[in-house]
Design an enzyme around this catalytic site. Structure first.
Site, short mmCIF file in Angstrom:
data_model
loop_
_atom_site.label_atom_id
_atom_site.label_comp_id
_atom_site.label_asym_id
_atom_site.label_seq_id
_atom_site.Cartn_x
_atom_site.Cartn_y
_atom_site.Cartn_z
N ARG A 1 -13.57 5.05 -40.43
CA ARG A 1 -12.45 4.37 -39.76
C ARG A 1 -12.60 2.85 -39.69
NH1 ARG A 1 -13.55 5.24 -33.27
NH2 ARG A 1 -15.71 4.54 -33.30
N GLU B 1 -8.27 8.48 -24.17
CA GLU B 1 -7.71 8.21 -25.51
C GLU B 1 -8.27 9.17 -26.54
OE1 GLU B 1 -8.40 4.20 -26.88
OE2 GLU B 1 -7.15 4.47 -28.66
N SER C 1 -10.07 10.50 -29.67
CA SER C 1 -11.30 10.00 -30.28
C SER C 1 -11.19 10.07 -31.80
CB SER C 1 -12.49 10.85 -29.82
OG SER C 1 -13.59 10.57 -30.67
N ARG D 1 4.49 -7.15 -18.40
CA ARG D 1 4.79 -6.69 -19.77
C ARG D 1 6.28 -6.54 -20.07
NH1 ARG D 1 0.28 -8.20 -22.45
NH2 ARG D 1 -1.55 -7.56 -21.25
N ARG E 1 -6.53 -2.86 -15.88
CA ARG E 1 -7.71 -2.08 -15.52
C ARG E 1 -7.47 -1.04 -14.45
NH1 ARG E 1 -10.61 -7.60 -14.36
NH2 ARG E 1 -8.42 -7.98 -13.84
N LEU F 1 2.18 3.38 -8.36
CA LEU F 1 3.39 2.57 -8.50
C LEU F 1 3.16 1.09 -8.18
CD1 LEU F 1 6.42 2.62 -9.17
CD2 LEU F 1 6.88 3.13 -6.79
N HIS F 2 2.26 0.80 -7.27
CA HIS F 2 1.98 -0.61 -6.97
C HIS F 2 1.46 -1.32 -8.23
CE1 HIS F 2 0.25 -4.24 -5.49
NE2 HIS F 2 -0.99 -3.83 -5.65
N GLN G 1 -3.60 -4.47 -25.76
CA GLN G 1 -3.00 -5.28 -24.69
C GLN G 1 -2.85 -4.46 -23.42
OE1 GLN G 1 0.63 -6.98 -26.35
NE2 GLN G 1 -0.53 -8.44 -27.57
N SER H 1 0.81 -1.23 0.00
CA SER H 1 0.00 0.00 0.00
C SER H 1 0.85 1.29 0.00
CB SER H 1 -1.05 -0.01 1.11
OG SER H 1 -0.45 -0.22 2.35
C1 LIG Z 1 1.92 -12.63 -21.89
C2 LIG Z 1 0.46 -12.33 -21.77
C3 LIG Z 1 -0.46 -12.97 -22.56
C4 LIG Z 1 -1.83 -12.70 -22.47
N1 LIG Z 1 -2.71 -13.34 -23.29
C5 LIG Z 1 -4.03 -13.04 -23.23
C6 LIG Z 1 -4.98 -13.67 -24.11
O1 LIG Z 1 -4.63 -14.51 -24.92
N2 LIG Z 1 -6.29 -13.30 -24.03
C7 LIG Z 1 -6.71 -12.37 -23.11
O2 LIG Z 1 -7.91 -12.09 -23.07
N3 LIG Z 1 -5.85 -11.76 -22.28
C8 LIG Z 1 -4.53 -12.06 -22.32
N4 LIG Z 1 -3.65 -11.42 -21.48
C9 LIG Z 1 -4.17 -10.40 -20.55
C10 LIG Z 1 -4.22 -10.93 -19.11
O3 LIG Z 1 -5.11 -12.02 -18.98
C11 LIG Z 1 -4.65 -9.79 -18.16
O4 LIG Z 1 -5.92 -9.33 -18.52
C12 LIG Z 1 -3.70 -8.61 -18.21
O5 LIG Z 1 -2.36 -9.05 -18.11
C13 LIG Z 1 -4.01 -7.67 -17.06
O6 LIG Z 1 -3.65 -8.28 -15.88
P1 LIG Z 1 -4.41 -8.01 -14.52
O7 LIG Z 1 -5.86 -8.34 -14.63
O8 LIG Z 1 -3.65 -8.73 -13.43
O9 LIG Z 1 -4.15 -6.43 -14.36
P2 LIG Z 1 -5.09 -5.26 -13.89
O10 LIG Z 1 -6.32 -5.21 -14.67
O11 LIG Z 1 -4.21 -4.04 -13.88
O12 LIG Z 1 -5.46 -5.63 -12.44
C14 LIG Z 1 -4.45 -5.66 -11.42
C15 LIG Z 1 -4.95 -6.57 -10.33
O13 LIG Z 1 -6.14 -5.97 -9.76
C16 LIG Z 1 -7.09 -6.98 -9.47
N5 LIG Z 1 -8.30 -6.72 -10.26
C17 LIG Z 1 -8.48 -5.70 -11.15
N6 LIG Z 1 -9.73 -5.72 -11.62
C18 LIG Z 1 -10.35 -6.78 -11.03
C19 LIG Z 1 -11.64 -7.34 -11.13
N7 LIG Z 1 -12.59 -6.80 -11.91
N8 LIG Z 1 -11.91 -8.42 -10.41
C20 LIG Z 1 -10.99 -8.97 -9.62
N9 LIG Z 1 -9.74 -8.50 -9.47
C21 LIG Z 1 -9.42 -7.41 -10.17
C22 LIG Z 1 -6.44 -8.30 -9.81
O14 LIG Z 1 -5.80 -8.80 -8.66
C23 LIG Z 1 -5.41 -7.94 -10.83
O15 LIG Z 1 -4.30 -8.85 -10.89
C24 LIG Z 1 -2.29 -11.71 -21.54
C25 LIG Z 1 -1.35 -11.06 -20.74
C26 LIG Z 1 0.00 -11.35 -20.83
C27 LIG Z 1 0.98 -10.60 -19.96
#
Ligand SMILES: Cc1cc2nc3c(=O)[nH]c(=O)nc-3n(C[C@H](O)[C@H](O)[C@H](O)COP(=O)(O)OP(=O)(O)OC[C@H]3O[C@@H](n4cnc5c(N)ncnc54)[C@H](O)[C@@H]3O)c2cc1C
Length: 279
Positions: free
Chosen positions: A171, A103, A105, A198, A97, A188-189, A92, A72
């Protein structure tokens, strides 16, 4: 307290506006930030009603926080970036999230950022089904096909606009290589979580280039946190319960790798991943 404000003001003068060029005509620019290494330590010490205890002790504490995932205090630091990036990379990055995003438009303004033309063509990786590596033999020809497709799509786009189509309609045939722009803000977290995923070799090369630029831009502002991230997250790995069993057997008996893996019940991909970690 004044020192902290002065320190941050100096870091802002030196770093805000720094831009790193990415791919053929993309970039990442650091627009603004809040906090630095000291703010992380300060937030952590509020638990004991204390501030900085000097450089060495502060560094020790920050590394402890990272090692033990006390995350935290890292959320007290935020970074705002301006990206110019191809749409397929944006698709990607948008999956992270925890970012705040605004972004450009292409309903409101004409898309005129150009598009990404790769200067090398990788082939499908033999092991990682999602990945790519090496160079295609006929990469010049493939690059030519990419360019021709983009030229034709953008010429059609201009034509459709001239014929009266709305921007949001014209588009629809544009390629995912088209550049878009956004402002992107994250604490930063979450940024370390993003960078862990990434900067990993499994991430697509183009997306990794953006992650590298982000990492380079934040390093001068949070150098101690970045070093701890590299030591305890980026260049570290975890061992499962079975892997721990195999490691203990390896150290206590000096047995062969295959034998300890058998004893620990490591099979298939899990076994390969274990060997990759310790080789
Ligand atoms: C090498 C690689 C390959 C991938 N290939 C695919 C693919 O083929 N298809 C595809 O669809 N995606 C793909 N992804 C995307 C991947 O599944 C994740 O959506 C993406 O990396 C974001 O990760 P995250 O959800 O941990 O991050 P964030 O969205 O930044 O979330 C960070 C953390 O917050 C928590 N969190 C955020 N929102 C929620 C929520 N709504 N509910 C519960 N917890 C939440 C989780 O703990 C999460 O780890 C790929 C990612 C990588 C790195």
């Amino acid at each position: 307290m004044e020192d902290i404000y002065e320190q941050e003001a100096k870091l802002k003068r030196e770093n805000c506006g720094r831009t790193i060029e990415v791919l053929d005509s993309g970039f990442v620019r650091l627009v603004d930030f809040l906090g630095n290494d000291t703010s992380i330590v300060q937030a952590a010490r509020v638990s004991f009603n204390k501030g900085s205890k000097g450089e060495e002790k502060d560094k020790e504490l920050l590394r402890y926080l990272m090692r033990h995932r006390h995350t935290s205090p890292l959320e007290m630091v935020e970074f705002k970036f301006h990206f110019k990036l191809p749409i397929f990379v944006a698709r990607q990055i948008i999956r992270h999230r925890t970012a705040n995003v605004n972004e450009q438009s292409s309903r409101y303004s004409k898309l005129n950022n150009g598009s990404y033309v790769p200067n090398h063509i990788r082939v499908q990786d033999k092991f990682n089904k999602q990945g790519s590596s090496g160079h295609a033999e006929n990469e010049e020809e493939i690059i030519g096909i990419i360019e021709a497709g983009q030229n034709s799509a953008f010429a059609d786009y201009d034509n459709m606009l001239a014929m009266g189509a709305a921007k949001e309609m014209a588009r629809v045939n544009l390629p995912v290589s088209a550049y878009t722009q956004w402002y992107w803000k994250m604490d930063l977290h979450n940024l370390f979580h993003f960078l862990g995923l990434r900067l990993h070799p499994h991430a697509q090369w183009e997306t990794r280039e953006y992650a590298k630029a982000v990492f380079e831009l934040i390093k001068p502002i949070v150098p101690v946190a970045c070093e701890a991230f590299e030591d305890y997250r980026l260049n570290s790995c975890t061992f499962s319960a079975k892997e721990m069993k195999a490691l203990k057997l390896l150290l206590s008996t000096g047995g062969k790798w295959d034998w300890v893996a058998d004893q620990a019940g490591l099979e298939g991909l899990e076994r390969k991943e274990f060997f990759d970690k310790i080789k």
